[in-house]
Enzyme design. Structure first.
Site, PDB file in Angstrom:
ATOM      1  N   HIS A  18       0.795  -1.094   0.103  1.00 22.91           N
ATOM      2  CA  HIS A  18       0.066   0.085  -0.096  1.00 22.91           C
ATOM      3  C   HIS A  18       0.736   1.076   0.056  1.00 22.91           C
ATOM      4  O   HIS A  18       0.523   2.191  -0.754  1.00 22.91           O
ATOM      5  CB  HIS A  18      -0.795   0.011   1.300  1.00 22.91           C
ATOM      6  CG  HIS A  18      -1.986  -1.053   1.482  1.00 22.91           C
ATOM      7  ND1 HIS A  18      -2.105  -1.700   2.660  1.00 22.91           N
ATOM      8  CD2 HIS A  18      -2.877  -1.380   0.418  1.00 22.91           C
ATOM      9  CE1 HIS A  18      -3.154  -2.520   2.080  1.00 22.91           C
ATOM     10  NE2 HIS A  18      -3.494  -2.380   0.858  1.00 22.91           N
ATOM     11  N   LYS A  42     -16.383  -7.177   4.917  1.00 23.94           N
ATOM     12  CA  LYS A  42     -15.236  -7.404   5.737  1.00 23.94           C
ATOM     13  C   LYS A  42     -15.399  -7.380   7.264  1.00 23.94           C
ATOM     14  O   LYS A  42     -16.101  -6.453   7.654  1.00 23.94           O
ATOM     15  CB  LYS A  42     -13.866  -6.753   5.331  1.00 23.94           C
ATOM     16  CG  LYS A  42     -13.756  -7.135   3.715  1.00 23.94           C
ATOM     17  CD  LYS A  42     -12.301  -6.198   3.356  1.00 23.94           C
ATOM     18  CE  LYS A  42     -12.098  -6.806   1.946  1.00 23.94           C
ATOM     19  NZ  LYS A  42     -10.665  -5.965   1.511  1.00 23.94           N
ATOM     20  N   SER A 129      -3.586  -7.375   2.703  1.00 21.38           N
ATOM     21  CA  SER A 129      -3.808  -7.516   4.082  1.00 21.38           C
ATOM     22  C   SER A 129      -4.222  -8.889   4.377  1.00 21.38           C
ATOM     23  O   SER A 129      -3.776  -9.126   5.837  1.00 21.38           O
ATOM     24  CB  SER A 129      -4.897  -6.290   4.445  1.00 21.38           C
ATOM     25  OG  SER A 129      -4.500  -4.971   4.004  1.00 21.38           O
TER      26      SER A 129
END
Length: 163
Positions: A18, A42, A129
């Site tokens: 990122h 999520k 992630s």
């Protein structure tokens, strides 16, 4: 000309992949807004406030980068802050189909907002992630894949959740 670009994501947690995108975007645009968004699909390990704080710390040396959070449609958020484009990172060809679909929908929702894709550095092409959280959960070595303070917070959170 696009002066302000928004890089939306869940950033749970922020990774060096990122940050590679953020740093490169900071060299291309006058303003980069890294925007943590609420994704109802999520279940984050870190709260939105924690993710914003981690991103603030990770980007503090970049003068033209700010961190914010939002919920709802990305196009509405981008429009509300005067942004001209949505920035998305691509790791591999497999990311493209989903990103293309999202970019097409965003264009339908607001034809004035462009989507810009940046390929991440190949050393982070495998990184997400989700992969970071899974590796950390099973005590994998992720020290070189996230900022040091993220590594520490992630290990603490996982340890506390396992007790």
């Amino acid at each position: 000309m696009i002066n302000k670009v928004v890089y939306p994501g869940s950033f749970d947690p922020v990774t060096n992949g990122h940050l590679d995108i953020v740093e490169r975007a900071a060299n291309m645009f006058d303003q980069v807004v890294v925007a943590v968004f609420f994704n109802p699909n999520k279940e984050p390990i870190f709260s939105m406030e924690e993710r914003v704080k981690m991103l603030d710390l990770a980007t503090e040396s970049l003068d033209n980068v700010t961190v914010d959070s939002f919920s709802g449609l990305t196009t509405k958020y981008v429009h509300s802050i005067g942004g001209g484009a949505i920035l998305r990172g691509l790791r591999a060809v497999s990311d493209f189909e989903g990103e293309f679909q999202m970019a097409s929908m965003n264009k339908h929702l607001d034809e004035d907002i462009e989507t810009i894709f940046l390929m991440t550095d190949t050393k982070y092409a495998f990184l997400s992630s989700s992969v970071i959280k899974e590796a950390a959960y099973f005590d994998g070595d992720i020290k070189e894949l996230v900022p040091k303070f993220v590594y520490k917070k992630l290990k603490e959170r996982i340890t506390n959740n396992q007790e």
